[in-house]
Design a protein around this motif. Structure first.
Motif, mmCIF file in Angstrom:
data_model
loop_
_atom_site.group_PDB
_atom_site.id
_atom_site.type_symbol
_atom_site.label_atom_id
_atom_site.label_comp_id
_atom_site.label_asym_id
_atom_site.label_seq_id
_atom_site.Cartn_x
_atom_site.Cartn_y
_atom_site.Cartn_z
ATOM 1 N N ALA A 103 0.829 -1.205 0.000
ATOM 2 C CA ALA A 103 0.000 0.000 0.000
ATOM 3 C C ALA A 103 0.863 1.254 0.000
ATOM 4 O O ALA A 103 0.494 2.277 -0.598
ATOM 5 N N TRP A 104 1.998 1.194 0.645
ATOM 6 C CA TRP A 104 2.952 2.315 0.674
ATOM 7 C C TRP A 104 3.368 2.678 -0.752
ATOM 8 O O TRP A 104 3.411 3.852 -1.116
ATOM 9 N N LEU A 105 3.662 1.647 -1.554
ATOM 10 C CA LEU A 105 4.035 1.893 -2.946
ATOM 11 C C LEU A 105 2.842 2.391 -3.753
ATOM 12 O O LEU A 105 2.959 3.327 -4.542
ATOM 13 N N ALA A 106 1.677 1.793 -3.545
ATOM 14 C CA ALA A 106 0.484 2.190 -4.301
ATOM 15 C C ALA A 106 0.059 3.617 -3.987
ATOM 16 O O ALA A 106 -0.575 4.274 -4.816
ATOM 17 N N ARG A 128 -4.944 8.190 -2.791
ATOM 18 C CA ARG A 128 -4.703 7.144 -1.800
ATOM 19 C C ARG A 128 -5.046 5.759 -2.331
ATOM 20 O O ARG A 128 -5.791 4.985 -1.715
ATOM 21 N N ALA A 129 -4.510 5.431 -3.504
ATOM 22 C CA ALA A 129 -4.803 4.128 -4.103
ATOM 23 C C ALA A 129 -4.396 2.985 -3.183
ATOM 24 O O ALA A 129 -5.019 1.922 -3.183
ATOM 25 N N GLY A 130 -3.357 3.192 -2.378
ATOM 26 C CA GLY A 130 -2.925 2.149 -1.461
ATOM 27 C C GLY A 130 -3.963 1.848 -0.406
ATOM 28 O O GLY A 130 -4.183 0.686 -0.053
ATOM 29 N N LEU A 131 -4.621 2.875 0.113
ATOM 30 C CA LEU A 131 -5.659 2.673 1.130
ATOM 31 C C LEU A 131 -6.845 1.923 0.544
ATOM 32 O O LEU A 131 -7.374 0.988 1.163
ATOM 33 N N VAL A 132 -7.273 2.302 -0.655
ATOM 34 C CA VAL A 132 -8.423 1.658 -1.287
ATOM 35 C C VAL A 132 -8.122 0.187 -1.565
ATOM 36 O O VAL A 132 -8.919 -0.709 -1.231
ATOM 37 N N THR A 144 10.534 3.334 -0.480
ATOM 38 C CA THR A 144 9.175 2.949 -0.873
ATOM 39 C C THR A 144 9.210 1.985 -2.057
ATOM 40 O O THR A 144 8.487 0.977 -2.082
ATOM 41 N N ILE A 145 10.037 2.296 -3.036
ATOM 42 C CA ILE A 145 10.129 1.442 -4.228
ATOM 43 C C ILE A 145 10.688 0.067 -3.870
ATOM 44 O O ILE A 145 10.172 -0.975 -4.300
ATOM 45 N N VAL A 146 11.759 0.047 -3.063
ATOM 46 C CA VAL A 146 12.393 -1.230 -2.702
ATOM 47 C C VAL A 146 11.446 -2.085 -1.860
ATOM 48 O O VAL A 146 11.165 -3.244 -2.186
ATOM 49 N N VAL A 147 10.931 -1.504 -0.755
ATOM 50 C CA VAL A 147 10.058 -2.256 0.148
ATOM 51 C C VAL A 147 8.726 -2.575 -0.523
ATOM 52 O O VAL A 147 8.220 -3.706 -0.442
ATOM 53 N N GLY A 148 8.145 -1.573 -1.196
ATOM 54 C CA GLY A 148 6.840 -1.759 -1.816
ATOM 55 C C GLY A 148 6.851 -2.809 -2.914
ATOM 56 O O GLY A 148 5.898 -3.588 -3.056
ATOM 57 N N PRO A 169 -0.964 12.378 -4.168
ATOM 58 C CA PRO A 169 -0.086 11.230 -4.404
ATOM 59 C C PRO A 169 1.196 11.309 -3.573
ATOM 60 O O PRO A 169 1.700 12.398 -3.279
ATOM 61 N N GLY A 170 1.699 10.142 -3.195
ATOM 62 C CA GLY A 170 2.999 10.072 -2.559
ATOM 63 C C GLY A 170 3.120 10.813 -1.252
ATOM 64 O O GLY A 170 4.111 11.517 -1.019
ATOM 65 N N ASN A 171 2.141 10.655 -0.355
ATOM 66 C CA ASN A 171 2.178 11.350 0.932
ATOM 67 C C ASN A 171 2.345 12.850 0.749
ATOM 68 O O ASN A 171 3.249 13.479 1.306
ATOM 69 N N ALA A 172 1.439 13.417 -0.066
ATOM 70 C CA ALA A 172 1.427 14.879 -0.315
ATOM 71 C C ALA A 172 2.764 15.344 -0.876
ATOM 72 O O ALA A 172 3.341 16.334 -0.434
ATOM 73 N N ILE A 173 3.253 14.635 -1.889
ATOM 74 C CA ILE A 173 4.529 14.987 -2.497
ATOM 75 C C ILE A 173 4.444 16.385 -3.104
ATOM 76 O O ILE A 173 3.473 16.740 -3.759
ATOM 77 N N GLY A 174 5.436 17.178 -2.861
ATOM 78 C CA GLY A 174 5.440 18.566 -3.311
ATOM 79 C C GLY A 174 4.842 19.502 -2.285
ATOM 80 O O GLY A 174 5.458 20.500 -1.903
#
Length: 328
Positions: free
Chosen positions: A108-111, A117-121, A308-312, A259-264
């Motif tokens: 979900a972290w990666l999604a 919040r695609a990971g949550l869904v 995120t990429i490695v673990v996800g 996206p991405g934990n409020a990236i930006g």
């Protein structure tokens, strides 16, 4: 009466994720451009990061992974099967396991790099399909984690304020920051596991909430450590109190469904708040500037995205295998 939704009415719902992704990309690009425009600050950032001590670079890379660990422990505390139940209720209990929780949270972290919040869904529907956990229970667990995040931030802020006043040496400071975690776990262990919760606890037993608060507190302490490390890496060391403020602010900003934990957005909020913090809040070497704060949180984001990429990716592969062999 029912009526058909016209194409023009449905278009806003379809374009909302695209707009969110575009806004995040623009904010991130603006942060990078602002930093790149200040060539002196950019060169200084590269120099300090490149010559940082190995242990600090190791923390910079691994601390986001610690956030995944404690986020998984939080989810497990709230969603794990209820112990000490009647045999007749065993068939209705969730089938979720601890290792599976780590895998689902990692995937979900990666999604969550995707819009809305695609990971949550995807996590909510996975738990319903694979673990017999209703979607409403997963949603309630997320809401509970938000409230616990506020409580954990207030607790960390109170401790950091006390440390600022006491001006302890590094070792007692680390002990003071770490003590609440085992204390909260002990309180959870002492609470009756038969407690099914009430409307006042969101339907979660108190033993679950104490365990979850311990995990949430540890997660926020990791965020505080991340900010302390990245500001040191860019050549602008900050105090524990400053790092605690940045950690608390980041938790609030990341509630925004971007996206991405409020990236930006997170980078800009940190950059706007940093210069406003009073110097008496710590023993920092002068007032923080917008460019320094942007450099620090972009450095923070780089390690976060990499982990995120490695673990996800690894967790996503495991979850896919579980679905393949568990579901018809």
């Amino acid at each position: 009466m029912y009526r058909l939704i016209q194409p023009d009415e449905a278009r806003p719902a379809r374009t909302r994720p695209v707009v969110g992704l575009a806004v995040a990309a623009l904010l991130l690009a603006a942060a990078v451009w602002t930093l790149a425009r200040d060539r002196e600050q950019l060169a200084s950032t590269w120099e300090f990061v490149g010559t940082g001590p190995w242990w600090m670079l190791t923390l910079w890379l691994l601390l986001p992974g610690a956030n995944w660990v404690f986020s998984s422990r939080l989810a497990w505390a709230l969603l794990r099967p209820q112990p000490l139940i009647d045999p007749d209720e065993a068939a209705d209990q969730p089938t979720l396991t601890k290792s599976e929780t780590y895998e689902v949270i990692g995937a979900a972290w990666l999604a969550n790099l995707l819009p809305l919040r695609a990971g949550l869904v995807s996590r909510a529907f996975y738990h319903k399909a694979a673990n017999r956990i209703p979607v409403g229970t997963t949603v309630r667990s997320v809401l509970a984690s938000m409230v616990l995040g506020l409580v954990g931030s207030l607790l960390l802020g109170a401790i950091s304020g006390g440390l600022l006043w006491a001006r302890l040496s590094p070792l007692p400071t680390l002990v003071a920051l770490a003590v609440p975690y085992p204390v909260l776990l002990l309180i959870g262990a002492a609470s009756p596991v038969g407690d099914r919760g009430s409307i006042w606890t969101g339907g979660f037993g108190r033993w679950r909430l104490w365990d979850a608060l311990a995990a949430r507190y540890a997660d926020i302490v990791c965020w505080m450590a991340r900010y302390w490390v990245v500001f040191a890496l860019v050549g602008a060391p900050i105090s524990i109190a400053h790092a605690a403020v940045f950690a608390a602010v980041s938790q609030i900003v990341m509630l925004v469904p971007m996206p991405g934990n409020a990236i930006g957005l997170r980078e800009w909020v940190i950059a706007l708040i940093g210069p406003l913090l009073p110097t008496w809040l710590g023993d920092d070497q002068g007032q923080l500037t917008q460019q320094v704060c942007l450099a620090a949180d972009l450095t923070n984001r780089a390690a976060e995205v990499l982990m995120t990429i490695v673990v996800g990716s690894a967790c996503g592969g495991r979850v896919t295998q579980r679905l393949r062999f568990r579901l018809p």
